[in-house]
Design a protein around this motif. Sequence first.
Motif, PDB file in Angstrom:
ATOM      1  N   GLY A 343       0.787  -1.218   0.000  1.00 16.99           N
ATOM      2  CA  GLY A 343       0.000   0.000   0.000  1.00 16.99           C
ATOM      3  C   GLY A 343       0.819   1.267   0.000  1.00 16.99           C
ATOM      4  O   GLY A 343       0.265   2.367   0.111  1.00 16.99           O
ATOM      5  N   GLU A 344       2.141   1.159  -0.142  1.00 19.09           N
ATOM      6  CA  GLU A 344       3.010   2.335  -0.227  1.00 19.09           C
ATOM      7  C   GLU A 344       3.045   2.788  -1.682  1.00 19.09           C
ATOM      8  O   GLU A 344       3.997   2.545  -2.424  1.00 19.09           O
ATOM      9  N   LEU A 345       1.981   3.464  -2.095  1.00 15.53           N
ATOM     10  CA  LEU A 345       1.815   3.772  -3.506  1.00 15.53           C
ATOM     11  C   LEU A 345       2.814   4.809  -3.999  1.00 15.53           C
ATOM     12  O   LEU A 345       3.257   4.764  -5.149  1.00 15.53           O
ATOM     13  N   LYS A 346       3.173   5.758  -3.152  1.00 16.90           N
ATOM     14  CA  LYS A 346       4.134   6.776  -3.561  1.00 16.90           C
ATOM     15  C   LYS A 346       5.486   6.147  -3.858  1.00 16.90           C
ATOM     16  O   LYS A 346       6.120   6.427  -4.882  1.00 16.90           O
ATOM     17  N   GLU A 347       5.939   5.269  -2.972  1.00 20.35           N
ATOM     18  CA  GLU A 347       7.219   4.581  -3.189  1.00 20.35           C
ATOM     19  C   GLU A 347       7.147   3.664  -4.408  1.00 20.35           C
ATOM     20  O   GLU A 347       8.109   3.567  -5.180  1.00 20.35           O
ATOM     21  N   ALA A 348       6.009   3.000  -4.585  1.00 20.52           N
ATOM     22  CA  ALA A 348       5.851   2.123  -5.740  1.00 20.52           C
ATOM     23  C   ALA A 348       5.907   2.928  -7.034  1.00 20.52           C
ATOM     24  O   ALA A 348       6.555   2.512  -8.016  1.00 20.52           O
ATOM     25  N   ARG A 349       5.250   4.088  -7.064  1.00 21.76           N
ATOM     26  CA  ARG A 349       5.266   4.916  -8.274  1.00 21.76           C
ATOM     27  C   ARG A 349       6.679   5.430  -8.572  1.00 21.76           C
ATOM     28  O   ARG A 349       7.131   5.422  -9.724  1.00 21.76           O
ATOM     29  N   GLU A 350       7.376   5.879  -7.537  1.00 24.10           N
ATOM     30  CA  GLU A 350       8.728   6.381  -7.747  1.00 24.10           C
ATOM     31  C   GLU A 350       9.653   5.291  -8.289  1.00 24.10           C
ATOM     32  O   GLU A 350      10.474   5.538  -9.172  1.00 24.10           O
ATOM     33  N   ALA A 351       9.526   4.097  -7.759  1.00 17.68           N
ATOM     34  CA  ALA A 351      10.382   2.997  -8.228  1.00 17.68           C
ATOM     35  C   ALA A 351      10.054   2.623  -9.672  1.00 17.68           C
ATOM     36  O   ALA A 351      10.949   2.370 -10.479  1.00 17.68           O
ATOM     37  N   ALA A 352       8.764   2.585 -10.015  1.00 14.81           N
ATOM     38  CA  ALA A 352       8.374   2.238 -11.392  1.00 14.81           C
ATOM     39  C   ALA A 352       8.808   3.329 -12.368  1.00 14.81           C
ATOM     40  O   ALA A 352       9.261   3.036 -13.490  1.00 14.81           O
ATOM     41  N   GLU A 353       8.688   4.591 -11.970  1.00 16.10           N
ATOM     42  CA  GLU A 353       9.118   5.675 -12.842  1.00 16.10           C
ATOM     43  C   GLU A 353      10.629   5.670 -13.017  1.00 16.10           C
ATOM     44  O   GLU A 353      11.148   6.065 -14.068  1.00 16.10           O
ATOM     45  N   ALA A 354      11.358   5.204 -12.016  1.00 12.79           N
ATOM     46  CA  ALA A 354      12.813   5.085 -12.145  1.00 12.79           C
ATOM     47  C   ALA A 354      13.179   4.069 -13.221  1.00 12.79           C
ATOM     48  O   ALA A 354      14.166   4.236 -13.948  1.00 12.79           O
ATOM     49  N   VAL A 355      12.372   3.020 -13.337  1.00  8.05           N
ATOM     50  CA  VAL A 355      12.601   2.040 -14.397  1.00  8.05           C
ATOM     51  C   VAL A 355      12.388   2.672 -15.767  1.00  8.05           C
ATOM     52  O   VAL A 355      13.161   2.447 -16.714  1.00  8.05           O
ATOM     53  N   LEU A 356      11.352   3.504 -15.894  1.00  6.44           N
ATOM     54  CA  LEU A 356      11.082   4.139 -17.173  1.00  6.44           C
ATOM     55  C   LEU A 356      12.181   5.119 -17.565  1.00  6.44           C
ATOM     56  O   LEU A 356      12.458   5.298 -18.760  1.00  6.44           O
ATOM     57  N   ARG A 357      12.811   5.727 -16.617  1.00  4.19           N
ATOM     58  CA  ARG A 357      13.882   6.657 -16.939  1.00  4.19           C
ATOM     59  C   ARG A 357      15.145   5.933 -17.397  1.00  4.19           C
ATOM     60  O   ARG A 357      15.895   6.461 -18.213  1.00  4.19           O
ATOM     61  N   SER A 358      15.385   4.742 -16.875  1.00  2.00           N
ATOM     62  CA  SER A 358      16.622   4.028 -17.212  1.00  2.00           C
ATOM     63  C   SER A 358      16.430   3.019 -18.340  1.00  2.00           C
ATOM     64  O   SER A 358      17.200   3.005 -19.296  1.00  2.00           O
ATOM     65  N   ALA A 359      15.414   2.201 -18.251  1.00  2.00           N
ATOM     66  CA  ALA A 359      15.192   1.153 -19.257  1.00  2.00           C
ATOM     67  C   ALA A 359      13.703   0.885 -19.377  1.00  2.00           C
ATOM     68  O   ALA A 359      13.173  -0.014 -18.710  1.00  2.00           O
ATOM     69  N   PRO A 360      12.971   1.670 -20.180  1.00  4.63           N
ATOM     70  CA  PRO A 360      11.517   1.464 -20.307  1.00  4.63           C
ATOM     71  C   PRO A 360      11.202   0.052 -20.774  1.00  4.63           C
ATOM     72  O   PRO A 360      11.862  -0.487 -21.657  1.00  4.63           O
ATOM     73  N   ARG A 361      10.182  -0.519 -20.178  1.00  7.81           N
ATOM     74  CA  ARG A 361       9.772  -1.869 -20.557  1.00  7.81           C
ATOM     75  C   ARG A 361       8.288  -2.043 -20.265  1.00  7.81           C
ATOM     76  O   ARG A 361       7.663  -1.240 -19.561  1.00  7.81           O
ATOM     77  N   GLU A 362       7.740  -3.107 -20.824  1.00  5.28           N
ATOM     78  CA  GLU A 362       6.306  -3.353 -20.752  1.00  5.28           C
ATOM     79  C   GLU A 362       5.820  -3.523 -19.317  1.00  5.28           C
ATOM     80  O   GLU A 362       4.785  -2.976 -18.922  1.00  5.28           O
ATOM     81  N   SER A 363       6.557  -4.274 -18.495  1.00  3.93           N
ATOM     82  CA  SER A 363       6.099  -4.554 -17.138  1.00  3.93           C
ATOM     83  C   SER A 363       6.023  -3.287 -16.293  1.00  3.93           C
ATOM     84  O   SER A 363       5.165  -3.177 -15.411  1.00  3.93           O
ATOM     85  N   ALA A 364       6.908  -2.319 -16.542  1.00  2.00           N
ATOM     86  CA  ALA A 364       6.876  -1.080 -15.769  1.00  2.00           C
ATOM     87  C   ALA A 364       5.607  -0.286 -16.058  1.00  2.00           C
ATOM     88  O   ALA A 364       4.984   0.269 -15.141  1.00  2.00           O
ATOM     89  N   TYR A 365       5.197  -0.212 -17.328  1.00  2.00           N
ATOM     90  CA  TYR A 365       3.957   0.494 -17.669  1.00  2.00           C
ATOM     91  C   TYR A 365       2.736  -0.224 -17.088  1.00  2.00           C
ATOM     92  O   TYR A 365       1.796   0.416 -16.617  1.00  2.00           O
ATOM     93  N   LEU A 366       2.734  -1.540 -17.146  1.00  2.00           N
ATOM     94  CA  LEU A 366       1.616  -2.285 -16.569  1.00  2.00           C
ATOM     95  C   LEU A 366       1.550  -2.088 -15.059  1.00  2.00           C
ATOM     96  O   LEU A 366       0.459  -1.990 -14.475  1.00  2.00           O
ATOM     97  N   LEU A 367       2.709  -2.026 -14.424  1.00  3.81           N
ATOM     98  CA  LEU A 367       2.739  -1.795 -12.984  1.00  3.81           C
ATOM     99  C   LEU A 367       2.208  -0.398 -12.660  1.00  3.81           C
ATOM    100  O   LEU A 367       1.462  -0.211 -11.696  1.00  3.81           O
ATOM    101  N   LEU A 368       2.576   0.605 -13.459  1.00  5.15           N
ATOM    102  CA  LEU A 368       2.058   1.948 -13.245  1.00  5.15           C
ATOM    103  C   LEU A 368       0.552   2.006 -13.466  1.00  5.15           C
ATOM    104  O   LEU A 368      -0.153   2.785 -12.810  1.00  5.15           O
ATOM    105  N   ALA A 369       0.032   1.204 -14.402  1.00  2.84           N
ATOM    106  CA  ALA A 369      -1.418   1.136 -14.587  1.00  2.84           C
ATOM    107  C   ALA A 369      -2.097   0.584 -13.335  1.00  2.84           C
ATOM    108  O   ALA A 369      -3.148   1.092 -12.902  1.00  2.84           O
TER     109      ALA A 369
END
Length: 560
Positions: A343-369
């Motif tokens: 339930g730590e959504l802020k931390e989860a969003r920051e970590a997923a966005e960090a993936v998009l900045r370094s190596a965008p991939r399908e699972s990161a976008y699905l996780l952000l959804a």
Amino acid sequence: MMRILSFFIVVLLLGTGFAWLADRPGDLVVTFSGMQYKVSLMVAASAIVLIVAAVMLTWWVIKSVVGSPYALRRHFRARKRDRGYQSLSTGLIAAGAGDALTARRMIGQAQKLLNVDQEPLIRLLDAQAAMLEGRADDARAKFEAMLDDPETKLLGLRGLYLEAQRLGARDASRHYAEEAALLAPSVEWAASAALGQKTTHGDWDGALALLEKQKATKQIDREKAKRDRAALLTAKAISTFESDPMGAKAIAIEANKLAPDLVPAAIIAAKVLFQQGDLRKGSKILEHVWKREPHPEVAETYVHARLGDSVYDRLKRARHLAGLYPHHPESSLAIANAALAAGELKEAREAAEAVLRSAPRESAYLLLADIEETQTGDQGRVRQWLSRAVKAPRDPAWTADGYVSERWAPASPVTGKLNAFEWKVPVEQLGPVIDSGDDFESALAAAPLQPASPRENVKPLIPAKAPVVEAKKPVSSPASDEGDIIDAEVVALEPASKQPEERDIQSGEKERIASVLPPWPEKPSESAKKDEHLVIPVPDDPGVRPEYEAERPSKKFRLF
């Protein structure tokens, strides 16, 4: 060279002998039939040498005359054989180069010059030419005919094996490989295929025994044998984990020792240790392989190591694991998944966005959804993330010989080769996910969720000078209209100065409107900027109901 040396030695001995006789004068007296003949010793020796030479010359002439027919036949036979082998060599080269016409012509010449029953290479060349010509049935029949001859049986099995592989008949190819392995256990391709067959059927003990035979005969090097054995032991431990946990423990630990960097071996070894309560040792195994190359299955096993842990304890373990290899996409994804579950959504969003900045991939976008749906419930934003996931690069997966699997396997299902599966991206997509020059935050700000049209294509803006359709609400041109000139739903208001007859446009006017449309301008002209009735193009995001306002200002839309 030896013949020349022998000739000189003989001449030297004769010269030495005649010189010795010349230094010792004497007479030779011969009495024959009451007559006495007296000659000098030198003349007698010379006469003896001449008689011996004459006898030898006479014998050579007689032998040559008597054996000339056989020698002549042998000469022509050797010449014919040499021409036949030359044709056979040319045919094999042509077959290897893919020249079926030359190969077929050389087969005809070789069959005339050589005995087909005594030369198996002609059968091989004939089968290869049939394969090049697309006559698979004839080629298979020729290879099957080779099975009757013990000398060519292995060659026939090899040809049938390759032909079955080419046609995708895996069972047939493995059958031929097993038969070849029984005939010649030292043949590498047959032993490897038989090993793949046993692996496919789950005969782990038989595969391990066959691998040991290969290692004993030095068909494979020591390092490859160790890694192959580790793969087989890992597969055996996975298959027996549920039924025999204690037996699987020893097998899994041995596999992990043989190949510490083999991810499936580390995972199954950690699982059996976690099941028996040895959390520390199992975690050390996973941490060791994580430091080499982070893997999502390792993170999943590490986070859920202990049953009954709270979501916050799992998040803590995910943070610890990510700290062993920071700034890696898999580390960020591990934290994001654990934080979302906690339930730590802020931390989860920051970590997923960090993936998009370094190596965008399908699972990161699905996780952000998923994060967006949990945090805001905004279905528009969720659809935006899902649409980006469609165009994002794929995540790594277990891939072997072009086959993509959700789970690791010890051998390739295509070729049966051991340790063929690799963790890599199956297909690389072209083009960036986010426009170059835009960072992640600016891309989000520049691409807000917009109403979309069900059409696939969006036509350019219609200038104010061109006649347009008057409408108070969105007006769409059906796909059945002639020429399908206007595909997008547009909204426009006519200036008050227009006459009614100008606003009433018939359906036939669409072609004339399209003919006067200028190309899409990169920037609106000055007159277009001042005109408040420009038509707004609709971005392509199927599934959202179009809703527009006529007074909406003009701007360039970007999907991503």
